[in-house]
Design a protein around this motif. Structure first.
Motif, short mmCIF file in Angstrom:
data_model
loop_
_atom_site.label_atom_id
_atom_site.label_comp_id
_atom_site.label_asym_id
_atom_site.label_seq_id
_atom_site.Cartn_x
_atom_site.Cartn_y
_atom_site.Cartn_z
N SER A 27 -114.95 -36.93 -9.42
CA SER A 27 -113.88 -37.48 -10.31
C SER A 27 -112.23 -37.21 -9.86
N MET A 28 -112.29 -36.07 -9.18
CA MET A 28 -110.68 -36.19 -8.70
C MET A 28 -110.40 -37.26 -7.51
N PHE A 31 -109.91 -40.47 -9.51
CA PHE A 31 -108.61 -40.37 -10.43
C PHE A 31 -107.49 -40.68 -9.21
N LEU A 32 -107.66 -39.89 -8.09
CA LEU A 32 -106.29 -40.20 -7.09
C LEU A 32 -106.52 -41.63 -6.39
N TYR A 191 -106.93 -34.34 0.64
CA TYR A 191 -107.96 -34.02 -0.21
C TYR A 191 -109.30 -34.79 0.33
#
Length: 420
Positions: A27-28, A31-32, A191
């Motif tokens: 999800s991150m 999102f990014l 990330y």
């Protein structure tokens, strides 16, 4: 798609942790990815117009569309075969950040050619990552792919947060949006390397340009419904190219200061309309739900014309229709293809849809709108928003033609019929 299924079989056995532990990092990631995209792409035209480079707005979006056509060749030839997805993501965003960090100086110097080169180079890096984050997420989810729509929802949140953030800081027309993008890209590069390592999806596979461009899917054009869908997708995506290229400078001409924030309303509406798709399909059926998505493109540009006569609310309403324009067109079209395309051609059928929407359609729309802007809008800017009316007539006309073609020639078919 077959590569994803194979990876699912190989990796599914090791994905035994709680669903949240798997879904949270994905999800991150999503999102990014869309925060990065939304931070600059929506108001690029406004930034260029503000800095006296309105003459290259269409070219900038045209090059972005060309990058969407060319970048799969680069990713398929190198990334899919030799590098793990997380490494490709890190390298692509790191290189993209480097290019994007150079854009403000080029724009502020009024160097249009250098600006276009940098934007094209950036989009060659970025465009492949849009599909890669989806493919990677599905691979890692394994047997839990049913939760992917919820993970993909964070992409909408990322775009909305980026738009609202840029708008609230007063950066809608500022070259600082490129720095926001570059910094976010660096964060993504770091990330990405913390994500679960998966093998290259096409390791050991023989490289074939034909597979990348969907040559095997040509057989689908024998089916009238597929051909009509591709033609209508192309015409509708021309309108999308017009919208992406010139909606932000037009909103500024109307007197809207927080352009990025208003455009974020469009992405927020996607979150609302996407949940209505099952209801629309049940009540309207596939053909007429798609019809609604196509026709609404004409409605939104009609609202833009109405806004030129003193009704800013009409323009905001046109932006808010982004949800039904995109969800009822792109999402339902993808669902239809998933239903009717033979399994061995499913991935290439989807690839043709993406090529029509993000590639050819937007490229034609950007080029065409640029010519109309130069001939009709730019020489008459003293007139104000009314000078933009000829530009909006193009997508309105296309929506009418698309509606006629779709109504007369599209006949939904079953998956069995197509397979045969």
């Amino acid at each position: 798609m077959s590569a994803i299924v194979e990876d699912n079989d190989r990796t599914g056995s090791v994905l035994q942790g709680p669903v949240l532990a798997i879904a949270a990092p994905l999800s991150m990631l999503i999102f990014l990815e869309f925060f990065i995209f939304g931070a600059w792409f929506a108001t690029l035209g406004l930034v260029l117009a503000t800095h006296g480079l309105d003459g290259i707005i269409a070219s900038a979006y045209l090059l972005s569309a060309l990058a969407a056509i060319l970048s799969p060749l680069l990713l398929g030839a190198i990334g899919d075969r030799y590098l793990p997805p997380r490494t490709v993501l890190a390298i692509a965003h790191l290189a993209g950040s480097a290019f994007m960090a150079l854009v403000p100086a080029a724009v502020n110097a009024g160097n249009g050619n250098l600006t276009l080169v940098l934007i094209f180079a950036y989009m060659l890096c970025f465009q492949p990552t849009l599909g890669l984050v989806n493919a990677y997420s599905l691979t890692v989810l394994g047997q839990r792919q049913s939760i992917f729509p919820y993970i993909r929802f964070f992409g909408l949140i990322g775009w909305v947060v980026a738009g609202l953030g840029v708008g609230s800081m007063g950066l809608s027309a500022s070259t600082d949006i490129f720095y926001v993008n570059a910094i976010a890209g660096l964060v993504m590069a770091v990330y990405a390397m913390t994500l679960k390592r998966t093998p290259p999806p096409a390791a050991g596979a023989r490289f074939s340009i034909g597979d990348l461009v969907g040559v095997k899917a040509f057989v689908l054009f024998r089916e009238r419904s597929f051909t009509v869908l591709m033609v209508c997708a192309l015409m509708t995506s021309i309108s999308l190219g017009v919208y992406n290229s010139f909606v932000s400078p037009y909103l500024a001409v109307l007197g809207i200061s927080n352009v990025a924030g208003v455009l974020a309303v469009g992405q927020a509406s996607e979150a609302i309309f996407v949940v209505t798709i099952p209801f629309a399909l049940a009540r309207l059926g596939m053909k007429w739900a798609l019809f609604a998505g196509m026709v609404m493109w004409g409605v939104r540009f009609t609202l833009f014309i109405a806004a030129s006569h003193g009704g800013i609310a009409f323009a905001i309403g046109g932006v808010a229709l982004h949800g039904i324009c995109n969800d009822y067109f792109i999402v339902i079209a993808a669902m239809y293809l998933a239903r009717v395309a033979p399994q061995d051609l499913a991935a290439q059928a989807q690839g043709w849809l993406i090529l029509m929407v993000s590639g050819f359609g937007q490229a034609i729309g950007s080029a065409l709108s640029g010519q109309i802007y130069a001939l009709s809008v730019a020489p008459n800017q003293a007139v104000g928003a009314a000078a933009w009316t000829p530009l909006w007539f193009v997508p309105i006309g296309l929506a009418v033609v698309t509606a006629i073609v779709w109504t007369l020639f599209f006949r939904p078919v079953s998956s069995t019929a197509t397979a045969e």
